[in-house]
Design an enzyme around this catalytic site. Structure first.
Site, PDB file in Angstrom:
ATOM      1  N   ARG A   1      -7.647  48.028  -3.957  1.00 29.46           N
ATOM      2  CA  ARG A   1      -6.528  48.527  -3.162  1.00 29.46           C
ATOM      3  C   ARG A   1      -6.986  49.494  -2.066  1.00 29.46           C
ATOM      4  NH1 ARG A   1      -0.879  49.218  -3.369  1.00 29.46           N
ATOM      5  NH2 ARG A   1      -0.111  51.314  -2.880  1.00 29.46           N
TER       6      ARG A   1
ATOM      7  N   ILE B   1       1.524  50.371   2.802  1.00 26.95           N
ATOM      8  CA  ILE B   1       1.081  49.558   1.674  1.00 26.95           C
ATOM      9  C   ILE B   1       2.038  49.913   0.531  1.00 26.95           C
ATOM     10  CG2 ILE B   1      -0.696  51.276   1.056  1.00 26.95           C
ATOM     11  CD1 ILE B   1      -2.340  48.947  -0.111  1.00 26.95           C
ATOM     12  N   SER B   2       2.754  48.916   0.061  1.00 29.49           N
ATOM     13  CA  SER B   2       3.845  49.161  -0.888  1.00 29.49           C
ATOM     14  C   SER B   2       3.314  49.639  -2.228  1.00 29.49           C
ATOM     15  CB  SER B   2       4.663  47.889  -1.081  1.00 29.49           C
ATOM     16  OG  SER B   2       5.243  47.476   0.142  1.00 29.49           O
ATOM     17  N   ALA B   3       4.180  50.350  -2.954  1.00 25.20           N
ATOM     18  CA  ALA B   3       3.832  50.821  -4.287  1.00 25.20           C
ATOM     19  C   ALA B   3       3.534  49.627  -5.184  1.00 25.20           C
ATOM     20  CB  ALA B   3       4.972  51.644  -4.868  1.00 25.20           C
TER      21      ALA B   3
END
Length: 369
Positions: free
Chosen positions: A34, A93-95
């Protein structure tokens, strides 16, 4: 703690929350780095503005934010024009918990052809590559600069999907038909182009909202004849807006004036509108009935030509619409319908537009205004 260790810790947190609907999701989460998709400078809200957080200045805080399983990370503000501060988050950047909620709704399977709308950092595209295979993934990003960086980061991480710089509202016809269309940005109108480019029986999954309620997600299945797509609303999601469908700010500042206050109509009510701040399902339902109506928790309703203010049962209104009366009637309708939840409502999209419904497509929701 190393990035790999932080990812393992995040996975354990998601395990406890039931965040991985299928085993492949946990495996992909642990495999895809990530942090490799996050720029060195991210943006955090502080002192009434978005301000930069640089990995070089505070590597611990940067890493903790990036690997927080419940937090999204703002990676761009003001469409990239910000200097030392910004006002509008325009890419993120999404959870992880939100990412895997959407992936579960999309039900992506190996070998499926997938169109992603909103490449962003490229992280979600990498997860899709792990599931469907890179050759089957096309990702469209409206911001050419973001698309270029995402493609490079994907390649550096070993993933090679098609990354296209284009307006995602048009889909991407050259690779159609798709089995799944997955949008990573929130919108109010589902483009029919996505339905046209999805095979019969395929799914279109996207965050969806109204001006009154910014949280929602819809899961649409394309009909056998390809002429429509229908489905129920799913888990409430909050994503950044699709660039071409940004939710407008409340128009209250444009329609309210001291003169309009003096001209306003007065009345009384027994309805306490604070339920809009405490009852998610009611607010979602009323948002379907009251398109274009904005609410602020200090008691104001507003549209482009009218406003209403309520406090302690006293109502003042101005403009051609009876906004608080519309709110009262919509709330009464919702209560008489049995106080249905978000999941009881659905949406049908055709070439002529979209229609919200309750229970089944035949029960269309009337709108006010």
């Amino acid at each position: 703690m190393s990035p790999d260790d932080m990812r393992v810790h995040a996975a354990e947190t998601l395990d406890g929350l039931g965040g991985f609907a299928e085993p492949w999701m946990r495996e992909a989460f642990l495999k895809v780095p990530r942090h490799a998709f996050v720029p060195d400078t991210v943006w955090v809200w502080r002192d009434d503005a978005y301000r930069p957080l640089r990995a070089a200045d505070d590597p611990g805080a940067w890493a903790a934010l990036v690997h927080d399983p419940l937090a999204s990370v703002v990676t761009q503000v003001d469409d990239g024009a910000a200097g030392t501060e910004g006002t509008l988050p325009t890419s993120s950047i999404s959870a992880p918990n939100a990412v895997f909620t959407m992936l579960a709704a999309a039900d992506v399977r190996p070998g499926m052809r997938v169109l992603e709308i909103g490449t962003g950092t490229g992280y979600n595209a990498a997860l899709l590559c792990e599931r469907a295979g890179a050759a089957n993934v096309t990702s469209v990003e409206v911001d050419a600069g973001l698309a270029e960086v995402a493609a490079r980061r994907l390649a550096e991480a070993g993933y090679h999907p098609r990354v296209v710089a284009a307006d995602g509202e048009d889909g991407w016809p050259p690779e159609a038909p798709y089995d799944r269309v997955l949008c990573t940005a929130s919108l109010q109108r589902v483009p029919f182009a996505w339905v046209e480019q999805t095979r019969p029986g395929g799914l279109v999954v996207t965050p969806w909202k109204t001006t009154l309620q910014p949280h929602g997600m819809v899961r649409l299945r394309v009909a056998d004849d390809g002429a429509s797509a229908s489905g129920h609303f799913d888990q409430p999601m909050s994503f950044m807006d699709l660039r071409g469908q940004r939710r407008p700010d409340s128009p209250l500042g444009q329609v309210y004036s001291a003169a309009s206050w003096e001209e306003s109509r007065e009345s009384r009510t027994v309805l306490d509108p604070s339920f809009l701040d405490t009852d998610f399902h009611a607010r979602f339902a009323l948002g379907l009935r009251l398109p274009g109506v904005h609410w602020s928790d200090d008691g104001w309703l507003a549209t482009t030509d009218s406003w209403a203010y309520v406090r302690d049962g006293h109502v003042r209104q101005w403009g051609p619409r009876d906004l608080f009366g519309e709110l009262e009637r919509a709330y009464e309708w919702w209560r008489e319908a049995g106080s249905p939840e978000l999941y009881d409502f659905g949406l049908t999209v055709t070439a002529d537009g979209q229609t919200a419904w309750l229970g089944s497509p035949g029960t269309v929701i009337p709108s006010s205004g």
